[in-house]
Design a protein around this motif. Structure first.
Motif, PDB file in Angstrom:
ATOM      1  N   VAL A  45       9.518  26.035  13.284  1.00  0.00           N
ATOM      2  CA  VAL A  45      10.052  27.611  13.096  1.00  0.00           C
ATOM      3  C   VAL A  45       9.332  28.876  13.946  1.00  0.00           C
ATOM      4  CG1 VAL A  45       9.723  29.577  11.252  1.00  0.00           C
ATOM      5  CG2 VAL A  45      10.565  27.330  10.619  1.00  0.00           C
ATOM      6  N   ARG A  48      10.819  28.248  17.476  1.00  0.00           N
ATOM      7  CA  ARG A  48      12.018  28.617  17.807  1.00  0.00           C
ATOM      8  C   ARG A  48      12.168  30.109  17.464  1.00  0.00           C
ATOM      9  NH1 ARG A  48      16.482  25.491  19.756  1.00  0.00           N
ATOM     10  NH2 ARG A  48      15.860  23.365  18.983  1.00  0.00           N
ATOM     11  N   PHE A  49      11.433  30.693  16.784  1.00  0.00           N
ATOM     12  CA  PHE A  49      11.824  32.111  16.539  1.00  0.00           C
ATOM     13  C   PHE A  49      10.556  33.106  16.790  1.00  0.00           C
ATOM     14  CE2 PHE A  49      14.254  29.584  13.134  1.00  0.00           C
ATOM     15  CZ  PHE A  49      15.222  30.361  13.156  1.00  0.00           C
ATOM     16  N   VAL A  50       9.456  32.608  17.304  1.00  0.00           N
ATOM     17  CA  VAL A  50       8.445  33.578  17.794  1.00  0.00           C
ATOM     18  C   VAL A  50       8.318  33.089  19.277  1.00  0.00           C
ATOM     19  CG1 VAL A  50       6.251  34.367  17.508  1.00  0.00           C
ATOM     20  CG2 VAL A  50       7.629  33.632  15.247  1.00  0.00           C
ATOM     21  N   ASN A 186       8.542  29.396   4.859  1.00  0.00           N
ATOM     22  CA  ASN A 186       8.536  29.637   6.422  1.00  0.00           C
ATOM     23  C   ASN A 186       9.940  30.417   6.907  1.00  0.00           C
ATOM     24  OD1 ASN A 186       6.302  27.789   6.993  1.00  0.00           O
ATOM     25  ND2 ASN A 186       7.319  26.212   7.141  1.00  0.00           N
ATOM     26  N   VAL A 187      10.946  29.989   6.776  1.00  0.00           N
ATOM     27  CA  VAL A 187      11.808  30.678   7.057  1.00  0.00           C
ATOM     28  C   VAL A 187      11.988  32.240   6.554  1.00  0.00           C
ATOM     29  CG1 VAL A 187      14.566  30.937   7.264  1.00  0.00           C
ATOM     30  CG2 VAL A 187      13.339  28.706   7.354  1.00  0.00           C
ATOM     31  N   PHE A 188      11.809  32.353   5.391  1.00  0.00           N
ATOM     32  CA  PHE A 188      11.790  33.644   4.771  1.00  0.00           C
ATOM     33  C   PHE A 188      10.706  34.662   5.387  1.00  0.00           C
ATOM     34  CE2 PHE A 188       9.946  36.624   1.337  1.00  0.00           C
ATOM     35  CZ  PHE A 188      11.226  37.373   1.415  1.00  0.00           C
ATOM     36  N   VAL A 190       9.093  34.181   8.316  1.00  0.00           N
ATOM     37  CA  VAL A 190       9.151  34.527   9.708  1.00  0.00           C
ATOM     38  C   VAL A 190      10.433  34.954  10.261  1.00  0.00           C
ATOM     39  CG1 VAL A 190       9.133  33.302  11.853  1.00  0.00           C
ATOM     40  CG2 VAL A 190       7.522  32.668  10.158  1.00  0.00           C
ATOM     41  N   VAL A 191      11.507  34.700   9.699  1.00  0.00           N
ATOM     42  CA  VAL A 191      12.886  35.180  10.063  1.00  0.00           C
ATOM     43  C   VAL A 191      13.307  36.480   9.493  1.00  0.00           C
ATOM     44  CG1 VAL A 191      15.300  34.496  10.469  1.00  0.00           C
ATOM     45  CG2 VAL A 191      13.668  32.714  10.649  1.00  0.00           C
ATOM     46  N   ILE A 192      13.084  36.529   8.128  1.00  0.00           N
ATOM     47  CA  ILE A 192      13.608  37.665   7.313  1.00  0.00           C
ATOM     48  C   ILE A 192      12.334  38.735   7.449  1.00  0.00           C
ATOM     49  CG2 ILE A 192      14.027  38.711   4.938  1.00  0.00           C
ATOM     50  CD1 ILE A 192      16.013  36.606   6.411  1.00  0.00           C
ATOM     51  N   HIS A 194       9.770  38.760   9.412  1.00  0.00           N
ATOM     52  CA  HIS A 194       9.354  39.054  10.699  1.00  0.00           C
ATOM     53  C   HIS A 194       7.677  38.738  10.796  1.00  0.00           C
ATOM     54  CE1 HIS A 194      13.296  40.317  11.764  1.00  0.00           C
ATOM     55  NE2 HIS A 194      13.123  41.156  11.010  1.00  0.00           N
ATOM     56  N   THR A 196       4.300  36.474  11.729  1.00  0.00           N
ATOM     57  CA  THR A 196       4.432  35.242  12.810  1.00  0.00           C
ATOM     58  C   THR A 196       3.420  33.922  12.262  1.00  0.00           C
ATOM     59  OG1 THR A 196       2.237  36.176  13.635  1.00  0.00           O
ATOM     60  CG2 THR A 196       4.648  36.880  14.584  1.00  0.00           C
TER      61      THR A 196
END
Length: 452
Positions: A45, A48-50, A186-188, A190-192, A194, A196
């Motif tokens: 996660v 990919r997203f950070v 994790n997704v919530f 980091v992705v929602i 924001h 890290t």
């Protein structure tokens, strides 16, 4: 529910061994693999997203986290052996004392290690040579992780309690539930939200609260010998002594691996963010093979522990031989799968071609030598089951830690490449396996049914 749980327990004292060892080992391997998959979700996660810098910040802590966790995992193995022996002897009172004392050791020990970790986190990361550009995020991650050590240790000890009875599926089920929630969090975070590295660290701590809480509820509701009662908690000096006599050397052996890896990590950190990220990704792939290896080692420890408690030395020897053969076969299979799919697996964590290329170097060198590691795990596990934990700990101290540290400080300075660092692993395994094999046969030669 209790009837279902008891049906998962394995009779280690009677009947065939081969099928029972597999029934014990595979859920343990699955537990380790799932645990690592959920840990890998942190890396994936973040990567990919950070970005790879944040990924490197998390990965730079792998060895330090391993150092803390493996020490108490080894002590938990001591609890496993003590409870397994009491089970073999048929002493319910002994089982009860060991169960309650084990849980106290886990929680109180976790609180102490949290305090030590929070105080020493910054100087340790400086000593490890974590690059300045990722230092702040690495420190933030490890401090949040340290706050969860009491529940992380508690889960390991609770799992050891269930495994001492041959029940390896209950810890797996609880881990699966908490692990799925870990990925969702994790997704919530980091992705929602924001966040890290602090997001994935927080998700890990919350997931461990869930898994350890579920196991504790099951122990409180159990009607078997491992039932936990709030009134039963007390520190039993004799039980603590027995657990530490077996578990402390096992913990030391685990720490030896982690200390040497900590030293190697400091060398890896000196090669830059790309190498740190690549090594972290490769670690999260190659570790799957280790969990298979270690699961049969744990099976060997528990089967030997119970049968030694029952005074059946020949069955102890049979359990060791069967564990060795089965471990070699299963490790060969998973090693082949990892070697064939290594590049694809690395791209899950990061698609940077250089990160993938460097990561596969680690996979190729370590996975090609994993069969040697089987010898170390099985013979160490057998000796722990017999209560001889100090011998494998000393052998590992010299063969694993000594060789790797010597390599980093004598060979690496003249050839500062990632390949040079990785070569320390198979070399240290080969030396340790050879010495351990000699030690095991010397110990077993002196052991007779009369003196166990």
């Amino acid at each position: 529910m209790e009837r279902i749980r008891q049906s998962r327990e394995i009779d280690m004292l009677h009947g065939s061994l081969g099928d029972k060892i597999i029934r014990f080992a595979l859920p343990v391997a699955a537990t380790g693999i799932l645990q690592q998959l959920f840990n890998a979700a942190d890396i994936a996660v973040i990567g990919r997203f950070v970005g790879k810098e944040a990924m490197a910040a998390v990965g730079s802590n792998n060895s330090l986290i391993g150092l803390m966790v493996t020490m108490f995992s080894g002590i938990a193995m001591g609890a496993n052996v003590v409870i397994a022996r009491s089970t073999g002897q048929g002493t319910r009172e002994g089982i009860q004392k060991a169960v309650h004392t084990s849980i106290l050791i886990a929680f109180v020990g976790g609180l102490i290690m949290t305090l030590i970790g929070e105080l020493l986190a910054r100087p340790i990361l400086h000593w490890m040579g974590v690059p300045q550009e990722i230092f702040g995020e690495a420190l933030r991650y490890i401090r949040i992780y340290f706050s969860g050590l009491p529940v992380i240790f508690l889960y390991n000890f609770e799992s050891a309690i269930f495994r001492s009875q041959g029940d390896t599926r209950t810890p797996l089920i609880c881990l699966t539930i908490s692990g799925v929630l870990n990925v969702v969090m994790n997704v919530f975070f980091v992705v929602i939200l924001h966040m890290t590295v602090d997001g994935v660290a927080l998700a890990t701590v919350l997931a461990n609260i869930i898994s350890s809480g579920l196991l504790l509820v099951m122990l409180l509701r159990s009607h078997s010998a491992i039932r936990v009662q709030w009134s039963g908690f007390s520190f039993q000096p004799r039980v603590i002594s027995s657990i530490l006599r077996i578990g402390a050397p096992a913990g030391l052996q685990g720490m030896v691996f982690s200390l040497s890896n900590l030293c190697i990590q400091s060398a890896i950190n000196s090669l830059g963010a790309d190498v740190i990220a690549a090594s972290a990704a490769a670690f999260n792939v190659e570790i799957f093979a280790y969990f298979v290896i270690n699961s049969f080692g744990q099976a060997c420890t528990t089967f030997v522990g119970q049968n030694r408690g029952a005074g059946n030395l020949e069955r102890c020897r049979q359990a060791t031989r069967i564990s060795m053969v089965q471990d070699l076969v299963f490790t060969a299979v998973i090693s082949g799968v990892i070697l064939l799919s290594g590049h694809a697996l690395l791209r899950i964590f990061n698609t940077d071609p250089e990160v993938v290329r460097i990561g596969y170097i680690r996979i190729l060198i370590l996975i090609s030598a994993e069969l040697v590691n089987v010898v170390i795990e099985i013979l160490s596990g057998a000796m722990r089951g017999h209560g001889q934990s100090l011998i494998p700990a000393i052998v590992s101290l010299v063969g694993i830690c000594g060789v790797r540290i010597l390599w980093v400080y004598t060979v690496f300075p003249f050839s500062r490449t990632f390949t040079t660092i990785m070569a320390a692993y198979p070399l240290s395994w080969a030396i340790t396996a050879l010495v351990l094999a000699v030690s095991y046969f010397m110990v077993m030669r002196k052991m007779t049914p009369e003196n166990i």
